[in-house]
Scaffold this motif. Structure first.
Motif, short mmCIF file in Angstrom:
data_model
loop_
_atom_site.label_atom_id
_atom_site.label_comp_id
_atom_site.label_asym_id
_atom_site.label_seq_id
_atom_site.Cartn_x
_atom_site.Cartn_y
_atom_site.Cartn_z
N ALA B 171 29.11 34.25 46.02
CA ALA B 171 29.29 33.13 45.09
C ALA B 171 29.09 33.59 43.64
O ALA B 171 29.81 33.16 42.74
N GLN B 172 28.11 34.48 43.43
CA GLN B 172 27.84 34.93 42.05
C GLN B 172 29.02 35.73 41.52
O GLN B 172 29.37 35.63 40.34
N GLU B 174 32.16 35.39 42.51
CA GLU B 174 33.24 34.43 42.31
C GLU B 174 33.07 33.71 40.97
O GLU B 174 34.04 33.52 40.23
N ALA B 175 31.82 33.34 40.66
CA ALA B 175 31.56 32.62 39.42
C ALA B 175 31.96 33.46 38.21
O ALA B 175 32.51 32.94 37.23
N ILE B 176 31.70 34.78 38.27
CA ILE B 176 32.06 35.64 37.14
C ILE B 176 33.58 35.81 37.08
O ILE B 176 34.18 35.75 36.01
N ARG B 177 34.21 35.99 38.24
CA ARG B 177 35.67 36.13 38.24
C ARG B 177 36.33 34.90 37.64
O ARG B 177 37.33 35.00 36.94
N ALA B 178 35.75 33.73 37.93
CA ALA B 178 36.35 32.48 37.46
C ALA B 178 36.34 32.36 35.94
O ALA B 178 37.08 31.56 35.38
N THR B 179 35.50 33.16 35.23
CA THR B 179 35.47 33.06 33.77
C THR B 179 36.59 33.87 33.13
O THR B 179 36.76 33.83 31.93
N GLY B 180 37.34 34.62 33.94
CA GLY B 180 38.39 35.47 33.39
C GLY B 180 37.90 36.87 33.10
O GLY B 180 38.52 37.62 32.36
N ALA B 181 36.78 37.26 33.72
CA ALA B 181 36.21 38.59 33.50
C ALA B 181 37.06 39.65 34.18
O ALA B 181 37.70 39.39 35.19
N GLN B 185 33.65 44.06 34.23
CA GLN B 185 32.68 43.03 33.83
C GLN B 185 32.15 42.28 35.05
O GLN B 185 30.98 41.95 35.12
N TYR B 189 28.22 42.14 35.75
CA TYR B 189 27.49 40.86 35.73
C TYR B 189 27.24 40.27 37.12
O TYR B 189 26.21 39.67 37.37
#
Lengths: 274, 267
Positions: B171-172, B174-181, B185, B189
């Motif tokens: 989940a963590q 996925e959350a970073i991927r969702a920001t466009g990283a 990155q 992160y």
């Protein structure tokens, strides 16, 4: 603003998660997505920012079809779509500030982000948003030192720092107590109104959805079976979405009887269903 | 209305339900063990000789001697410690990319199989065998020992880093991927903070293992304190050997405390 057309998703296992889903969300609108577990709610919102690749159909954000984008353009598009997760999905061992600033990752280069040297403007914005969600005092706390409600606030701040046009919200209140759930829902609604954001909120608590979200979309087995105002969720509609149940009891909790009452009602329902 | 009678005993269902097969298996195991024991050859004469020598070795521990060969011990220890530290650093640096590549959840399938193969290769031989090979290739001395330890470290750390990455909370990420990283990155992160404490712990543990390995590979000619130890045993200077072994134990204990301290800080 967001136009989803004939979206289908078939998982490699053969499960048909979504079938011909069409949904249009104008700017500034909040949509609640309800439906039984496994109805495809999570898949639907994850298709929008392509954390899950759709099998067919189109997703237009401000006129551009996201499903056709290559890697780079997809990353650029994701920057405009904030996401808030079930159980917050914060990086537990990083500080609150790092978690919030990670919302800007799509805008800074690798080394800048590696050394945590974000542009001054982003840092100022992060402090401002933290203040707005009520966490101005703990930028240096580690995320795992916060309570559930505080963590979800950090998650919201992270999504907002992206300066998005659209918010995807996946079960924001799962694992939160009834009072905190309401505070979090209220915060999300207020922030969307302040910034003119549209949002799709995936939520399984029907009374909570009705209380905060003007438009409700009901999903059952990958198809939309209801799309209309929150007041329209009659026992017949709920039966269409979830199946046969004594809905009168759930409805009673609608008239703000207090959080405790709401919980006991839910327990009753579970017992009856078994 | 009479009370229904329920049984008062209950036994857990057996793993092998058929009693014939179950007891048959017991009998087979017993027969095999009996045959195996009968085949072991005991040479009582050799054992009495060996006991004497073993006692001579052990009695060395009652008066360990590190003074008479102090200079050789210092040279050996310096060599071993240098070998350990340099090889650990090099091994860790090389094992990180292999560990990333060998983690199924973040790697490309082709990269995955390549990295898994490299790791499997470096793990398939015991250190001593690799050391013998390197001594044959590069001659006696600490360079062969250095290479041996690097190879062993890559296999060990690469595998365990990959497993640590495969265990993370998706989940963590996925959350970073969702920001466009970007991929880098997202790793920095979303993945790195989750594996850092385990990574630091594994590195400290490997440093500890590497020091002990450096003593062992010395025996087959790869330099270091092992070479000094081997010389002492060949000269029947068991008191010197005992002194060296006690020094090795002392250093391992120090490393153990150091690693506990570092791991606590890395939480």
């Amino acid at each position: 603003m967001l136009e989803i057309e004939k979206l289908s998703k078939k998982y490699p296992t053969g499960d048909l998660a979504l079938t011909d889903v069409s949904l249009s969300v104008p700017a500034g609108q909040l949509v609640g997505l309800i439906g039984p577990s496994g109805a495809g709610k999570s898949t639907l919102i994850r298709c929008v920012n392509r954390l899950v690749e759709p099998s067919s159909g189109s997703i237009r954000l401000n006129g551009e079809d996201l499903t056709r984008f290559g890697k780079r353009r997809l990353r650029e598009a994701r920057r405009r779509i904030g996401m808030i997760f079930q159980e917050h999905a914060l990086m537990e061992r990083l500080t609150v500030m790092e978690n919030v600033l990670s919302g800007r990752l799509g805008y800074v280069g690798f080394w800048k982000s590696f050394f945590r040297r974000f542009p001054g403007q982003s840092v100022a914005e992060a402090f401002k948003i933290l203040d707005r969600v009520g966490l101005g005092a703990f930028p240096n706390k580690r995320a795992d030192a916060l309570s559930g409600g505080q963590r979800q606030r950090v998650g919201i701040a992270r999504a907002l720092l992206q300066n998005p046009d659209l918010l995807l919200v996946d079960e924001p209140t799962a694992s939160l107590d009834p009072k905190t759930s309401r505070q979090i829902m209220r915060l999300i609604c207020e922030l969307c109104a302040e910034r003119g954001l549209s949002a799709i909120v995936n939520i399984h608590d029907v009374p909570l959805a009705q209380a905060y979200l003007p438009r409700i979309v009901g999903l059952k087995a990958g198809r939309i079976v209801y799309d209309g105002p929150a007041q329209g969720l009659t026992p017949e509609v709920l039966t269409r979405i979830y199946g046969e149940e004594d809905w009168a009891k759930t409805e009673r909790s609608e008239d703000e009887e207090g959080a405790g009452e709401q919980e006991t009602l839910k327990v009753e329902k579970v017992l009856e269903a078994s | 209305m009479s009370e229904a009678t329920y049984p008062t005993t209950w036994t857990k269902p057996k793993l092998i339900p058929s009693p014939v097969k179950r007891y048959g298996l017991y009998v087979l195991i017993a027969v095999y063990l009996a045959l195996a024991v009968r085949d072991i050859e005991f040479d009582w004469g050799r054992m009495t000789v060996g006991l004497e020598r073993g006692w001579a070795f052990l009695s060395g521990f009652f008066h360990p001697d590190i003074r008479s060969r102090w200079d050789e011990i210092v040279i050996g220890m310096k060599e071993s410690l240098t070998m350990t530290v340099v090889a650990s650093v090099a091994g860790i640096l090389i094992s990180v990319p292999f560990g990333l590549g060998a983690a199924k959840n973040i790697s490309h399938p082709l990269v995955y199989y390549f990295c898994r193969t490299v790791i499997a290769f470096s793990r398939s031989f015991q250190e001593v065998i690799i050391a013998i090979l390197f001594v044959a290739m590069f001659g006696f001395g600490p360079f062969a020992g250095f290479l041996t330890i690097v190879v062993a470290t890559i296999g060990f750390l690469g595998k365990l880093i990959a497993e640590a990455i495969e265990d993370i909370d998706p989940a963590q990420v996925e959350a970073i991927r969702a920001t466009g990283a970007s991929w880098g990155q997202t790793f920095n992160y979303g993945v790195q903070p989750q594996i850092m404490p385990r990574f630091v712990g594994l590195c400290m543990y490997r440093l500890d293992i590497n020091f002990r390995e450096s003593a062992v590979v010395g025996i087959v000619g790869a330099g270091g304190i092992g070479a000094t130890l081997n010389t002492a045993i060949e000269r029947y200077e068991f008191d010197v050997a005992a002194g060296i072994l006690l020094l090795i134990i002392a250093i391992v204990i120090v490393l153990e405390y150091a690693s506990a301290f570092v791991r606590k800080r890395a939480q």
